[in-house]
Write an enzyme that holds these catalytic residues in place. Structure first.
Site, short mmCIF file in Angstrom:
data_model
loop_
_atom_site.label_atom_id
_atom_site.label_comp_id
_atom_site.label_asym_id
_atom_site.label_seq_id
_atom_site.Cartn_x
_atom_site.Cartn_y
_atom_site.Cartn_z
N LEU A 174 0.83 -1.20 0.00
CA LEU A 174 0.00 0.00 0.00
C LEU A 174 0.86 1.25 0.00
O LEU A 174 0.34 2.36 -0.08
CB LEU A 174 -0.91 -0.02 1.24
CG LEU A 174 -1.78 -1.29 1.31
CD1 LEU A 174 -2.54 -1.33 2.63
CD2 LEU A 174 -2.75 -1.32 0.14
N ARG A 175 2.15 1.07 0.12
CA ARG A 175 3.16 2.14 0.02
C ARG A 175 3.10 3.16 1.14
O ARG A 175 3.81 4.18 1.09
CB ARG A 175 3.07 2.86 -1.33
CG ARG A 175 3.41 2.00 -2.53
CD ARG A 175 4.70 1.23 -2.36
NE ARG A 175 5.33 0.91 -3.62
CZ ARG A 175 6.49 0.27 -3.75
NH1 ARG A 175 7.12 -0.14 -2.67
NH2 ARG A 175 7.02 0.02 -4.93
N ASP A 235 1.10 -9.66 -5.31
CA ASP A 235 2.40 -9.02 -5.04
C ASP A 235 2.39 -7.57 -5.54
O ASP A 235 3.39 -7.04 -6.03
CB ASP A 235 3.55 -9.79 -5.69
CG ASP A 235 4.84 -9.68 -4.88
OD1 ASP A 235 5.92 -9.98 -5.42
OD2 ASP A 235 4.76 -9.27 -3.71
#
Lengths: 317, 420, 166
Positions: B60-61, B302
């Site tokens: 989700l950064r 991924d």
């Protein structure tokens, strides 16, 4: 698989990125064109007006005086303007991306980009992003390809041996890291050389070598036997520190080209080296300077070949 | 709120049920029948009604990489892809090695009221492979498992102790099998393609050497290990033998790796720069076969959003990773069709199987289960384009291609969180 | 339309005409491909002291930007010193004059000749540059849409032909 980015929709050469994927007829055409340019270099006025008014930008991200110089000479003999970009000092060192550098130069009316880069594939990225009238020539990318070197090696072989269809060629040394070797191998297999061998220790031969169409040999005794052409690759110092080789001395004893080892090849075999040479490492001086060596003519041929490549990519609507 | 999902083809992979029918929802759970009139009826005619997808690896950064993507955009992407639960790897910046970070992430995700987010904590501090994290604290903050993401542990002593410690508490450990030294400097599978393209290679035995080590340590410690992103035929074969011998392992494969091989690199396409690398067609086929015969339990996306600048670089310099949350369903369906499996069998690999590994009550349609559902049309075309993707990551090898399978609605805890 | 003249006869006729101009400083250069064939005939007939020079103008053409490099450039070879020579520049057909312009430019890159005289087997209308031949075998009217070409058969016999222009 997308179309080969080197060829336009009519199958004409618009970039030179790799020898791999070029049709045989096109390779022959490049060599023939180079022949015509060889005549120009024998005149007093060594210039032709073909690329007059065009700009050739030498974009070298990896240092190389000799390759850059031959491209510069070739471009000037075609009457082009040449601009050399010393990348280390330029904005790229300040973090500007490869594509931003190219875009900025493009705004300065470039016609041909000659690109040398440390990362395999970089010239392809550039070619994808240049304008339709701009052309990219790969002057060496990572370990992938050095097509003009491959072409001048093919030109040299053709000059001395004439017919590829009967040749045994041995490529010796650090094939793993060599873009020169890859380009030459593609050229030889396309032009129909029946036996191409690579010679080196396991550590220096890549995993997929056999798939390139070569015979892998791990000894000079096996690999040089009856060879018509012996191409020696440069061994870089880093290889010793990367656990690939123990020492330059041992390499020289096992794989260096000495007069004794050369005697295994055909009596009229030629010895080539893309340069610069490490005398006493991959090649002994008496061989480099000996009667079989065509190393110096290779350099002259390099100018004619690069003139041919530049004039073939840049022409046409 | 009472809801009725009416007339869809209801598929519950856990039970094998596949029949046209209704699904009744009350107070966020599936119920056998509604007490009164439903407040909303969703017409699911012509659509498949399945448990919401469960993705064991989606980046989700946040925290740290907000210029690549934000929680909002990626959560939108998740539910647009029919994903109702996802586990996020610990390779954020800073890595998820502190309870405070985990807590903050969980709260942020909860507040957005979209998919359920299960953080996976770092196994070692800063993922550096030297010092153990406070796994008990992290578990309390909400971590469901511990992982090193793509950062292999070089020191086998540390790996052993980390597994022992996790085993003490029964914490699952999710690890990729890759030997740090054998993979060092490599950017592509060490084979024909890498040789031709002049790219530094990662041999398949970088995976099997590490896998052998991991299997021995599992035998020695009894740790609950989940092997992430298996990539080679040899690796699949090792896993098959290990499971046959009764080792309690589970395993996943990245959805790109069952479809693509190193041939797809073409002319240095940086969209195919992935970790682990895309290997040979033989490896790709073995991964598909392993997924079909149960050696590999499930498929993950991924999901790794990478900004344009990160991909507009020469292959070896480009950032690895592909966007995947919105492509997990159509790509899983495509694989299932090629493997000649039923829809229920295919969906199991993205619902009931990952639910079991995650250890949550999800991935099934049965009375009492949470009402996490996806309604999709398996035949509807989905053209992969930058505009169509809700994720900020537009980096995918499938750009411009047309896949089959469109999500029409996604429900989490009985609430409609996405509708086409 | 009249029949085309016999190319071999024109060569013989030109050789006769040129005999008067040959001097100690004379040398001949033929332009590939057709001009080279004609020059070979003339050079043999006139018995010139200097060996025959051959030019391929591929690198001096003015249409490179439009058409690119010619497919199969031959190698120019001038086996004598151009400086101070009275050159006889030989081509098969004189049409727009652009080929001759390119050839003259190329010759000057070899050195400074004393003079250049243009010798062509045939000339037709259509000059686009201020160029004329000092010796022309024949003047031929070429209908619109057609092209005048010199051909050589397997036995080496030369002949003029009309064909559709591309």
């Amino acid at each position: 698989m997308p179309r080969n980015p080197q060829l336009n929709a009519n199958g004409e050469l618009q970039h030179l990125l790799s020898i791999e994927g070029l049709p045989r007829a096109l390779l022959v055409q490049i060599l023939d064109t180079a022949e015509s340019f060889a005549g120009v270099t024998e005149r007093d006025i060594k210039k032709v007006p073909l690329l007059r008014g065009k700009s050739v930008f030498n974009l070298f991200f990896e240092g190389s005086t000799r390759t850059r110089t031959t491209f510069e000479i070739a471009a000037k003999r075609l009457s082009a303007d040449v601009i050399n970009l010393n990348v280390a000092a330029s904005s790229t060192a300040k973090g500007e991306s490869l594509l931003d550098t190219v875009a900025n130069l493009s705004a300065m009316q470039a016609d041909i980009f000659v690109v040398r880069h440390g990362s395999s594939g970089a010239p392809y990225l550039v070619a994808q992003h240049v304008k339709p009238h701009e052309h990219v020539i790969n002057a060496g990318d990572g370990r992938h390809a050095h097509p003009t070197q491959g072409l001048l090696d093919l030109y040299t072989i053709r000059h001395y041996k004439k017919d590829f269809s009967r040749l045994t060629v041995a490529v010796v040394g650090d094939v793993l890291h060599s873009r020169v070797a890859r380009s030459l191998i593609h050229g030889l297999t396309t032009l129909g050389a029946p036996e191409v061998r690579v010679i080196g220790p396991q550590t220096l031969i890549p995993a997929g070598a056999a798939a390139l169409g070569v015979r892998v040999c791990h000894s000079m005794n096996e690999g040089l036997k009856d060879a018509d052409v012996v191409v020696m690759l440069r061994l870089q110092n880093e290889r010793m520190s990367g656990a690939l080789l123990p020492s330059a001395q041992e390499f020289n004893k096992q794989y260096g080209l000495s007069a004794e080892k050369l005697a295994l090849a055909r009596p009229d075999a030629i010895v080539m080296h893309p340069g610069p040479m490490n005398r006493g490492v991959e090649i002994d001086s008496n061989v480099a300077d000996g009667p079989h060596s065509v190393i110096l003519p290779q350099v002259t041929f390099g100018i004619a070949v690069r003139m041919a490549v530049m004039s073939m990519v840049a022409g046409g609507g | 709120m009472n809801l009725l999902v009416k007339g869809g083809r209801v598929i519950d992979p856990a039970s094998g049920r596949d029949a046209v029918g209704d699904v009744a929802i009350a107070d966020g759970r599936i119920v056998a029948a509604l007490a009164g009139k439903p407040e909303r009826v969703i017409d699911a005619q012509g659509l498949v009604v399945a448990p919401g997808l469960i993705d064991l690896a989606a980046r989700l950064r946040e925290p740290g990489y907000e210029y690549k993507a934000t929680l909002e955009s990626e959560m939108d992407a998740a539910v647009a892809g029919g994903v109702t639960s996802l586990a996020c790897p610990p390779d954020t910046d800073p890595p998820l090695d502190e309870p405070g970070l985990v807590d903050m992430l969980r709260r942020r995700a909860l507040a957005l009221k979209r998919a359920r987010v299960y953080p996976v904590g770092a196994l070692t501090v800063k993922l550096e492979g030297r010092q153990l994290t406070e796994m008990a604290e992290l578990a309390e903050a909400g971590c469901v498992a511990f992982s090193q993401a793509n950062a292999a542990i070089a020191d086998t002593q540390v790996l052993w102790r980390a597994l022992q410690y996790a085993a003490t508490f029964g914490f699952p450990v999710w690890l990729r099998a890759e030997d740090l030294w054998l993979a060092q400097g490599g950017v592509a599978h060490d084979g024909e393609v890498a040789t031709r393209l002049g790219l530094a290679g990662i041999p398949a035995f970088a995976e099997t050497v590490a896998l052998a080590t991991l299997l021995e340590l599992v035998r020695a410690t009894g740790a609950r290990v989940h092997v992430c992103r298996i990539s080679s035929a040899a690796g699949v074969a090792m896993l098959r033998r290990a499971r046959h011998d009764g080792l309690p392992l589970t395993c996943d494969v990245g959805v790109h790796h069952v479809h693509l091989s190193d041939r797809d690199l073409g002319y240095f396409d940086a969209q195919c720069r992935l970790e682990p690398p895309l290997r040979s067609p033989r490896d790709r086929d073995a991964l598909g076969a392993g997924l079909a015969d149960g050696t590999i339990d499930c498929i993950v996306s991924d999901h790794t959003p990478v900004d344009e600048d990160g991909k507009h670089l020469p292959f070896a310099e480009a950032e690895p990773g592909a966007t995947g949350l919105e492509l997990l369903l159509p790509l899983a369906l495509k694989w299932g069709v090629q493997a000649k499996l039923t829809l229920a069998q295919t969906l199991a690999r993205v619902t009931s199987a990952p639910a079991r590994i995650l250890g949550v009550d999800a991935g099934r349609i049965a009375p009492g289960a949470p009402a996490d559902l996806v309604l999709f049309d398996p035949q509807a075309p989905y053209r992969v384009s930058a505009q169509a993707l809700k994720s900020q990551g537009k980096n995918t090898p499938f750009l411009g291609l047309e896949l089959a399978g469109r999500v029409r609605a996604t429900l989490v805890a009985g609430r409609v969180v996405y509708e086409a | 339309m009249a029949a085309l003249p016999d190319a071999e006869a024109l060569c013989a006729q030109l050789a006769l005409e040129l005999r008067a101009r040959i001097g100690p400083a004379s040398a001949m250069v033929g332009i590939h491909t057709g001009g080279a064939w004609v020059a070979a005939r003339l050079h043999a007939a006139l018995g010139l002291a200097q060996p025959l020079g051959l030019l391929d103008i591929a690198f001096y053409r003015d249409d490179y930007d439009r058409k690119g490099l010619a497919r199969d450039p031959k190698r120019s070879k001038i086996p004598f010193d151009v400086a101070g020579k009275d050159l006889l520049l030989v081509d098969d057909v004189l049409y727009t004059g652009r080929t001759v312009r390119a050839a003259v430019n190329e010759l000057f890159d070899y050195g400074r000749p004393a003079s250049i005289a243009l010798v062509v087997l045939a000339e037709r209308d259509g000059r686009q540059l201020p160029i004329c031949a000092q010796h022309a075998g024949a003047r031929i009217d070429v209908p619109a849409g057609m092209r005048l070409r010199l051909k050589r058969d397997d036995r080496g016999k030369l002949s003029l032909e009309l064909e559709r222009a591309a």
